[in-house]
Design a protein around this motif. Structure first.
Motif, PDB file in Angstrom:
ATOM      1  N   ARG A 212     -12.155   2.440  -8.251  1.00 23.59           N
ATOM      2  CA  ARG A 212     -11.255   3.577  -8.568  1.00 23.59           C
ATOM      3  C   ARG A 212     -11.555   4.133  -9.957  1.00 23.59           C
ATOM      4  NH1 ARG A 212      -5.428   2.578  -5.728  1.00 23.59           N
ATOM      5  NH2 ARG A 212      -6.282   1.980  -3.696  1.00 23.59           N
TER       6      ARG A 212
ATOM      7  N   ASP B 281       0.824  -1.215   0.000  1.00 23.14           N
ATOM      8  CA  ASP B 281       0.000   0.000   0.000  1.00 23.14           C
ATOM      9  C   ASP B 281       0.859   1.266   0.000  1.00 23.14           C
ATOM     10  OD1 ASP B 281      -2.394   1.372  -0.031  1.00 23.14           O
ATOM     11  OD2 ASP B 281      -2.662   1.317   2.145  1.00 23.14           O
ATOM     12  N   GLY B 282       0.305   2.326  -0.573  1.00 22.32           N
ATOM     13  CA  GLY B 282       0.944   3.643  -0.490  1.00 22.32           C
ATOM     14  C   GLY B 282       1.573   4.140  -1.788  1.00 22.32           C
TER      15      GLY B 282
ATOM     16  N   ARG C  96       0.073   7.759  -2.607  1.00 26.57           N
ATOM     17  CA  ARG C  96       0.561   8.824  -1.728  1.00 26.57           C
ATOM     18  C   ARG C  96       2.039   9.110  -1.968  1.00 26.57           C
ATOM     19  NH1 ARG C  96      -1.401   6.141   3.493  1.00 26.57           N
ATOM     20  NH2 ARG C  96      -1.871   4.519   1.976  1.00 26.57           N
TER      21      ARG C  96
HETATM   22 MG    MG Z   1      -4.051   2.413  -0.610  1.00 31.58          MG
END
Ligand code: MG
Ligand code: IPE
Ligand code: IPE
Length: 248
Positions: free
Chosen positions: A63, A12-13, A16
């Protein structure tokens, strides 16, 4: 160091990471593929037997279409470019999830990669694609009911073990360690049944930043854990602790 036999990762990430750098989210996914390559190679070399990567959840279909498309095309490129690495390292590829939802081209490419690597005897790399644990449990129940109705199994014989055999993960052991990057501390519908006694490790770095050092830290942390599975502490736990001290 005591290695997990089965390591599962919620990667994850990516978004960001990219946003912090002023880049589009997809640039984060592209960088995330480099981390995948590195982690796969490292785990295979270390002797991890099963590595399961959460690559696309059943909820990720929500998404924006452009991001979903970009992720699918990255997956297609990954499957083509990584075959050599998989073969060189004797890695067997598997997939879990509702594969009927994937674009046909990707699904064909996956089938090809899975069958090409089927006889490899090294690490089993499982990609969780269009995967949601609740969805997996529902699909398992549907298959189980078909067998009950056909008289292949009787209700009294449904046990944890026989139910597990209907899950997508039927051929693998439960994960010993689950790592999630990006600082989020949740499971996000990943391996709910299988992670009943999995050790959890949360790491604040974003997936594109997850390097050998971060992996090592997670594995060392796992190595020092005392797993009790609801029973009373055994001397094994002490051995595990002592071993970790020596390793430091
Ligand atoms: Mg995520
Ligand atoms: C993980 O990164 C990759 C997928 C879920 C496909 P994210 O895309 O979730 O990145 P963040 O969490 O938004 O930063
Ligand atoms: C979980 O990450 C799914 C994958 C890493 C593939 P998400 O980014 O989709 O999870 P939430 O929305 O933060 O829970």
């Amino acid at each position: 160091m005591i290695l997990p036999q089965h390591l599962a990762i919620i990667m994850d990430g990516n978004g960001r990471w990219a946003q912090l750098k002023g880049l589009p989210r997809i640039a984060g996914h592209q960088r995330g593929v480099n981390t995948v390559r590195n982690v796969v190679k490292k785990c295979a070399n270390l002797g991890v037997r099963y590595l399961t990567l959460y690559a696309f959840s059943s909820e990720n279909w929500k998404r924006p279409a452009g991001e979903v498309q970009a992720l699918m095309s990255l997956l297609g490129v990954y499957l083509e470019s990584e075959m050599e690495l998989l073969q060189e390292n004797g890695i067997r590829l598997q997939v879990i999830g509702d594969l009927t939802k994937l674009p046909e081209k990707i699904s064909k490419s996956l089938q090809h990669s899975v069958s090409t690597t089927q006889e490899n005897s090294g690490m089993t790399l499982t990609l969780a694609l269009s995967y949601g644990a609740r969805d997996e449990i529902v699909r398992a129940t549907q298959r189980l009911m078909i067998d009950v109705n056909a008289g292949k199994i009787v209700v009294a014989d449904i046990s944890e073990e026989s139910f597990s055999a209907y899950l997508d993960t039927a051929t693998m052991p439960d994960p010993d360690l689950l790592i999630r990057t990006s600082g989020e501390m949740r499971i996000s519908n990943f391996l709910l049944w299988q992670s009943a006694y999995t050790e959890l490790y949360f790491c604040s770095c974003f997936w594109p930043e997850f390097d050998d050092e971060q992996l090592q830290l997670a594995l060392e942390d796992y190595s020092g854990r005392c797993r009790r599975f609801g029973a009373v502490v055994t001397s094994d736990c002490q051995q595990q602790g002592e071993f970790e001290e020596k390793a430091n």
